[in-house]
Enzyme design. Structure first.
Site, short mmCIF file in Angstrom:
data_model
loop_
_atom_site.label_atom_id
_atom_site.label_comp_id
_atom_site.label_asym_id
_atom_site.label_seq_id
_atom_site.Cartn_x
_atom_site.Cartn_y
_atom_site.Cartn_z
N SER A 154 -7.47 8.84 -2.74
CA SER A 154 -6.91 8.75 -1.18
C SER A 154 -5.69 7.65 -1.59
CB SER A 154 -7.94 7.53 -0.45
OG SER A 154 -9.08 8.57 -0.07
N VAL A 180 4.33 0.21 -5.25
CA VAL A 180 4.21 -0.68 -6.28
C VAL A 180 4.65 0.13 -7.94
CG1 VAL A 180 3.43 -2.73 -7.79
CG2 VAL A 180 3.45 -2.63 -5.49
N THR A 194 -19.19 0.40 -4.86
CA THR A 194 -18.53 -0.78 -4.37
C THR A 194 -18.56 -1.80 -3.77
OG1 THR A 194 -17.69 1.09 -2.93
CG2 THR A 194 -16.22 -0.69 -1.76
N GLU A 232 0.96 -0.83 0.16
CA GLU A 232 -0.02 -0.15 0.22
C GLU A 232 1.10 1.46 0.39
OE1 GLU A 232 -3.68 0.95 0.14
OE2 GLU A 232 -2.29 2.66 0.15
N ALA A 267 -22.30 2.94 1.80
CA ALA A 267 -23.69 2.45 1.13
C ALA A 267 -23.47 1.43 0.06
CB ALA A 267 -24.39 3.55 0.42
N ASN A 317 -4.11 5.51 1.65
CA ASN A 317 -3.87 5.52 2.89
C ASN A 317 -4.01 3.78 3.13
OD1 ASN A 317 -6.13 7.26 2.80
ND2 ASN A 317 -7.02 5.05 3.28
N MET A 331 -10.39 4.43 0.35
CA MET A 331 -11.74 5.22 -0.18
C MET A 331 -11.96 4.67 0.93
SD MET A 331 -12.50 6.54 -3.19
CE MET A 331 -11.63 8.42 -4.05
N HIS A 335 -17.27 7.42 -7.85
CA HIS A 335 -17.49 6.45 -8.45
C HIS A 335 -16.61 6.16 -9.87
CE1 HIS A 335 -21.18 6.43 -5.33
NE2 HIS A 335 -19.81 5.38 -5.17
#
Ligand code: FAD
Length: 515
Positions: A120, A236, A492, A40, A133, A122, A126, A446
């Site tokens: 994002s 990576v 998601t 990550e 939802a 981290n 995200m 999205h």
């Protein structure tokens, strides 16, 4: 202190958002002997890894975690680092805490572009900042060539801990649904009627409810797996491919600058819908459909004050300042149908980006925001293109977005604006005389289609129905970019479901056949 990265693993996963975490979880459950590493690029924010930042109760700590998720570009001098001040909230470039905008290349001259394109960086991706939802897709949103889709969605719901009834007792939620149902449900099939929104949340024994992040997806089976390693702050830069097969990943350790090659039998790239195709491009894996068919869900929002409700003591908690989920966080769902092709979500204002009218003093819970999402008119020419000469702040190929709203999109957005007004009229009165607000492209967060799945390798897809990249053995892609259909609903759950299918495919290959 220099850390030691594994030299060799069975499965290397790039990205620790919900989709990368789903691979780690399914493989930990199904292949306990397999070695797995997740790389990550962003930092570890909290324990357990992948915790949703809204579960961090201390406001300064939470703001710091959000800031640390916002990528490699330095913040402007003087920007406070431990508060929520300094965020742009105005159109056309809306940025949410915990995300950072694509700094350049987001719009080409004469095109609509994706001014809201955001990411994002981290542990948890995200998924440490999302609203949770998790509706199921319906009608043309569904992937017709996947007969096992419902089984995969059910497994995705298990991994994300999706609960449709966490807030059944939210004040006014029942009334909101009754009014919406009266106005909208007549022609709808039973499973497409107004309902509570399925949400990725965890109910605890003491009654608390918290948001699911990648921590929940990883779950105990991954955390307790002695063969599982999570490596934060590790970029990576390449999937190593030789003789038509993925052989491992090249990793830059951002803690000490060291470069490593980690050998792997399988590589999964789950680095979001913009950076997954970026990494494939950087690795020389460039099928025709890579980065193409990019789509985002045009989003229109509106707000009303509920008509004729009795604001009794049940409404006495104002949810807007609460990081924790409280009863007022109830969210209702108006499912997509082919006849009414919008995904609607109706929520108390704490979760809504709708600005309040000046000097409006709402009764907690009585003002609700409505968000209507459209499905994009898919075009091959809508794409993220990568440069062979320019780089982004991570040193990866710079992105350039080509993106246009078609006539069909304009018609669909106009219809969504009418639809949201109709739904709003069933609930109450608009806050003022403002029109519904349609956000600029990209604001939905999205992004789909850039590494899309196809039934056959006919040049319009990047991967197979089990997420295997055509022509590169052992290489899998994951995330919203895999979704091939124009879906309007929050993606998601569908992306995690497709990740489950890919992980099962790897698990089958790693498991020796019994004679
Ligand atoms: P991500 O969560 O984006 O994770 C990808 C990870 O890959 C990142 O951590 C990134 O740092 C890492 N990475 C990228 N490149 C590299 C590299 N080269 N090397 C190593 N690591 C790399 N979705 C919904 O369905 N419902 C919602 O209600 C919802 N609400 C949202 C609200 C907000 C405020 C936000 C920000 C998002 C929301 N989303 C929602 C979107 C949702 O969060 C994403 O769809 C989901 O997180 C995607 O999961 P992912 O694992 O594919 O990617």
């Amino acid at each position: 202190m220099t850390r030691t990265l594994p030299a060799r693993v069975d499965v290397a996963i790039v990205g620790s958002g919900p989709c990368g975490a789903a691979y780690a979880r399914v493989l930990s459950e199904q292949c306990p002997d397999a070695t797995i590493a997740v790389f990550e690029v962003g930092p570890l924010l909290a324990d357990p890894p992948g915790t949703h930042v809204k579960n961090i109760v201390d406001p300064d700590e939470r703001a710091r975690a959000q800031r640390r998720s916002e990528g490699p570009a330095p913040l402007p001098a003087g920007t406070p680092t431990d508060t929520n001040e300094g965020y742009a909230t105005e159109a056309p470039r809306l940025v949410r805490p915990g995300t950072f905008l694509l700094a350049s290349g987001y719009r080409q001259p004469g095109q609509d572009g994706l001014p809201g394109a955001a990411m994002s960086s981290n542990v948890g991706g995200m998924g440490a900042h999302w609203t949770g939802a998790c509706p199921r897709p319906g009608g043309r949103e569904r992937i017709g060539f996947l007969p096992e889709l419902d089984d995969l969605l059910a497994e995705g719901e298990r991994l994300l801990s999706v609960d449709a009834h966490a807030f059944d007792d939210a004040p006014f939620a029942g009334e909101v649904r009754k009014r919406l149902s009266g106005a909208l449900d007549d022609e709808r099939a039973e499973d497409r009627r107004v309902a509570p929104m399925p949400l990725a949340v965890v109910r605890h024994d003491d009654g608390r409810v918290t948001w699911s992040g990648s921590d929940v997806v990883f779950g105990e089976p991954t955390r307790a797996n002695p063969r599982f390693t999570l490596v934060p702050e590790a970029l990576v830069t390449e999937v190593v491919v030789a003789d038509g097969r993925a052989r491992g990943v090249r990793v830059r350790d951002l803690q000490d600058g060291g470069e490593h090659v980690v050998a792997a039998r399988f590589v999964v790239v789950a680095a979001d819908a913009l950076r997954t195709p970026q990494l494939l491009w950087a690795s020389g894996v460039r099928p025709r459909a890579l980065g193409r068919w990019l789509n985002d869900q045009p989003q229109t929002v509106y707000a009303v004050r509920l008509r004729d409700v009795d604001t009794g003591p049940e409404a006495d908690v104002d949810p807007r300042e609460q990081p924790r989920i409280v009863a007022q966080s109830g969210v209702s769902w108006v499912p997509y149908t082919d006849e009414d092709p919008f995904h609607g979500q109706v929520m108390q204002l704490d979760a809504s980006p709708v600005p309040l009218a000046d000097a409006d003093e709402p009764e907690p819970g009585t003002i609700v925001g409505l968000g209507w999402f459209c499905a994009k008119d898919l075009q091959e020419s809508d794409r993220v293109e990568f440069s062979d000469t320019e780089t982004d702040p991570y040193g990866m190929p710079a992105m350039r977005i080509h993106y246009r709203l078609t006539e069909a999109d304009s018609a669909s957005i106009a219809a969504a604006r009418d639809a949201v007004r109709r739904a709003a009229a069933a609930l109450g009165e608009p806050l003022d005389d403002r029109d519904p607000l349609t956000f600029p492209p990209g604001a939905s967060l999205h992004y789909q289609g850039t590494v899309r799945m196809g039934e056959t390798d006919d040049g319009t897809s990047v991967c197979s129905p089990t997420s295997r990249v055509w022509d590169v053995a052992g290489l899998y892609v994951a995330g919203n970019g895999v979704i091939p259909t124009p879906i309007a609903c929050n993606p998601t759950l569908t992306a995690v479901a497709l990740a489950v299918g890919g992980a099962r495919d790897i698990a089958a290959a790693l498991t020796p056949e019994e004679n």
